[in-house]
Write a protein that holds these residues in place. Structure first.
Motif, PDB file in Angstrom:
ATOM      1  N   ALA A 127       0.770  -1.465   0.002  1.00  0.00           N
ATOM      2  CA  ALA A 127       0.048   0.167   0.222  1.00  0.00           C
ATOM      3  C   ALA A 127       1.065   1.313   0.137  1.00  0.00           C
ATOM      4  CB  ALA A 127      -1.210  -0.148   1.335  1.00  0.00           C
ATOM      5  N   GLU A 128       1.584   1.242   0.509  1.00  0.00           N
ATOM      6  CA  GLU A 128       2.365   2.740   0.505  1.00  0.00           C
ATOM      7  C   GLU A 128       4.009   2.657  -0.690  1.00  0.00           C
ATOM      8  OE1 GLU A 128       3.694   1.593   6.131  1.00  0.00           O
ATOM      9  OE2 GLU A 128       4.678   1.269   4.318  1.00  0.00           O
ATOM     10  N   LEU A 129       4.252   1.569  -0.930  1.00  0.00           N
ATOM     11  CA  LEU A 129       4.721   1.792  -2.409  1.00  0.00           C
ATOM     12  C   LEU A 129       4.454   2.895  -3.410  1.00  0.00           C
ATOM     13  CD1 LEU A 129       6.791  -1.815  -3.894  1.00  0.00           C
ATOM     14  CD2 LEU A 129       7.531   0.198  -3.201  1.00  0.00           C
ATOM     15  N   PRO A 130       2.998   2.436  -4.040  1.00  0.00           N
ATOM     16  CA  PRO A 130       2.706   4.317  -4.740  1.00  0.00           C
ATOM     17  C   PRO A 130       2.517   5.273  -3.865  1.00  0.00           C
ATOM     18  CG  PRO A 130       1.039   2.395  -4.496  1.00  0.00           C
ATOM     19  CD  PRO A 130       1.602   2.084  -3.957  1.00  0.00           C
ATOM     20  N   ALA A 131       2.214   5.091  -3.100  1.00  0.00           N
ATOM     21  CA  ALA A 131       2.831   7.025  -2.471  1.00  0.00           C
ATOM     22  C   ALA A 131       4.411   7.593  -2.143  1.00  0.00           C
ATOM     23  CB  ALA A 131       2.502   6.850  -0.881  1.00  0.00           C
ATOM     24  N   LEU A 132       5.019   6.485  -2.078  1.00  0.00           N
ATOM     25  CA  LEU A 132       6.339   6.435  -1.835  1.00  0.00           C
ATOM     26  C   LEU A 132       6.891   6.992  -4.052  1.00  0.00           C
ATOM     27  CD1 LEU A 132       7.907   3.424   0.383  1.00  0.00           C
ATOM     28  CD2 LEU A 132       8.020   6.325   0.567  1.00  0.00           C
ATOM     29  N   ARG A 133       6.548   6.001  -3.978  1.00  0.00           N
ATOM     30  CA  ARG A 133       6.753   6.086  -6.526  1.00  0.00           C
ATOM     31  C   ARG A 133       6.034   7.761  -6.345  1.00  0.00           C
ATOM     32  NH1 ARG A 133       5.837   0.778  -7.168  1.00  0.00           N
ATOM     33  NH2 ARG A 133       7.776  -0.371  -7.039  1.00  0.00           N
ATOM     34  N   ARG A 134       5.036   8.391  -5.802  1.00  0.00           N
ATOM     35  CA  ARG A 134       5.108   9.179  -6.054  1.00  0.00           C
ATOM     36  C   ARG A 134       5.374  10.360  -5.601  1.00  0.00           C
ATOM     37  NH1 ARG A 134       0.071   7.344  -4.543  1.00  0.00           N
ATOM     38  NH2 ARG A 134      -0.668   8.039  -3.829  1.00  0.00           N
ATOM     39  N   ILE A 135       6.424  10.221  -4.838  1.00  0.00           N
ATOM     40  CA  ILE A 135       6.933  11.341  -4.301  1.00  0.00           C
ATOM     41  C   ILE A 135       8.282  11.384  -5.719  1.00  0.00           C
ATOM     42  CG2 ILE A 135       8.620  11.858  -2.676  1.00  0.00           C
ATOM     43  CD1 ILE A 135       6.661  10.695  -0.373  1.00  0.00           C
ATOM     44  N   LEU A 136       8.554  10.457  -5.718  1.00  0.00           N
ATOM     45  CA  LEU A 136       9.818  10.583  -6.987  1.00  0.00           C
ATOM     46  C   LEU A 136       9.940  11.233  -8.204  1.00  0.00           C
ATOM     47  CD1 LEU A 136      11.529   6.651  -5.556  1.00  0.00           C
ATOM     48  CD2 LEU A 136      11.909   9.200  -5.035  1.00  0.00           C
ATOM     49  N   THR A 137       8.061  11.031  -9.166  1.00  0.00           N
ATOM     50  CA  THR A 137       7.715  11.186  -9.535  1.00  0.00           C
ATOM     51  C   THR A 137       7.552  12.826  -9.330  1.00  0.00           C
ATOM     52  OG1 THR A 137       6.270   8.831  -9.782  1.00  0.00           O
ATOM     53  CG2 THR A 137       5.759  11.396 -11.688  1.00  0.00           C
ATOM     54  N   ARG A 138       6.930  13.586  -8.407  1.00  0.00           N
ATOM     55  CA  ARG A 138       7.026  14.629  -8.039  1.00  0.00           C
ATOM     56  C   ARG A 138       8.192  14.818  -8.575  1.00  0.00           C
ATOM     57  NH1 ARG A 138       4.848  14.873  -2.698  1.00  0.00           N
ATOM     58  NH2 ARG A 138       5.441  16.674  -2.633  1.00  0.00           N
ATOM     59  N   ALA A 139       9.106  14.354  -7.365  1.00  0.00           N
ATOM     60  CA  ALA A 139      10.762  14.749  -7.777  1.00  0.00           C
ATOM     61  C   ALA A 139      11.652  15.201  -9.139  1.00  0.00           C
ATOM     62  CB  ALA A 139      11.287  14.290  -6.645  1.00  0.00           C
TER      63      ALA A 139
END
Length: 195
Positions: free
Chosen positions: A96-108
């Motif tokens: 469940a946490e992986l998509p949120a972590l990947r969204r942070i990297l995408t935003r960066a």
């Protein structure tokens, strides 16, 4: 330039890969040490993200992925049904946490490359670890699985606490806080089951 600084920062937090050794009996992973102290509150930012937010997400993604590969081996091998239930709960939380972590990297604007590939880091389940544990069954599997899971939970809680103190992005801060609570609870359950 900013990307080079971030990658340099991440590389500095990793130990060099160990020399190839073929142990007779798999050793547990090293006790969690403080990567958290290396998280940098330097305000290099992308929107609300600073270097700490980005470095934390870049570390959490491969840590989650490595543990999930280990958890995939657990259901048919763990001898304790309570430990198997905990492993399933940990897996659900990590997925469940992986998509949120990947969204942070995408935003960066960070690519999917793993700057920690091949590094021997506390709490990170590596391909070498998976190779050692794959043929094991019974108590031997349980012991090594427990050691890896404990090291991972401890390190994620530690690094995520540092993210909560030094990161500037509200979404990253909220996720880190949730992860600290979750890992602390999971670790307490693991300790109770393995006393």
């Amino acid at each position: 330039m900013r990307k080079l600084l971030i990658l340099s920062f991440l590389a500095a937090s990793c130990a060099p890969p160990p020399a190839a050794v073929t142990p007779q009996v798999p050793a547990p992973p090293p006790v969690a040490t403080t990567i958290a102290a290396t998280l940098d509150p330097n305000p290099l930012s992308t929107g609300t993200l600073n270097a700490t937010d980005i470095a934390w997400a870049q570390l959490m993604v491969p840590m989650h992925e490595g543990l999930l590969r280990l958890l995939d081996r657990a259901p048919d091998r763990l001898t304790d049904p309570d430990l198997a239930r905990l492993a399933a709960q940990v897996g659900t939380a990590h997925r469940a946490e992986l998509p949120a972590l990947r969204r942070i990297l995408t935003r960066a604007g960070v690519t999917g490359q793993n700057p920690h590939e091949g590094h021997d880091m506390p709490g990170m389940v590596t391909q070498a670890d998976l190779t050692l544990i794959t043929p094991l069954t019974g108590p031997a599997f349980d012991r090594l699985f427990i050691a890896h899971l404990r090291g991972h939970l401890e390190q994620v809680a530690l690094v995520s606490t540092a993210e909560g103190k030094s990161g500037t992005d509200p979404a990253a801060h909220t996720l880190a806080t949730t992860m600290v609570k979750s890992r602390t609870t999971q670790l307490a359950t693991l300790n109770r089951l393995t006393r």
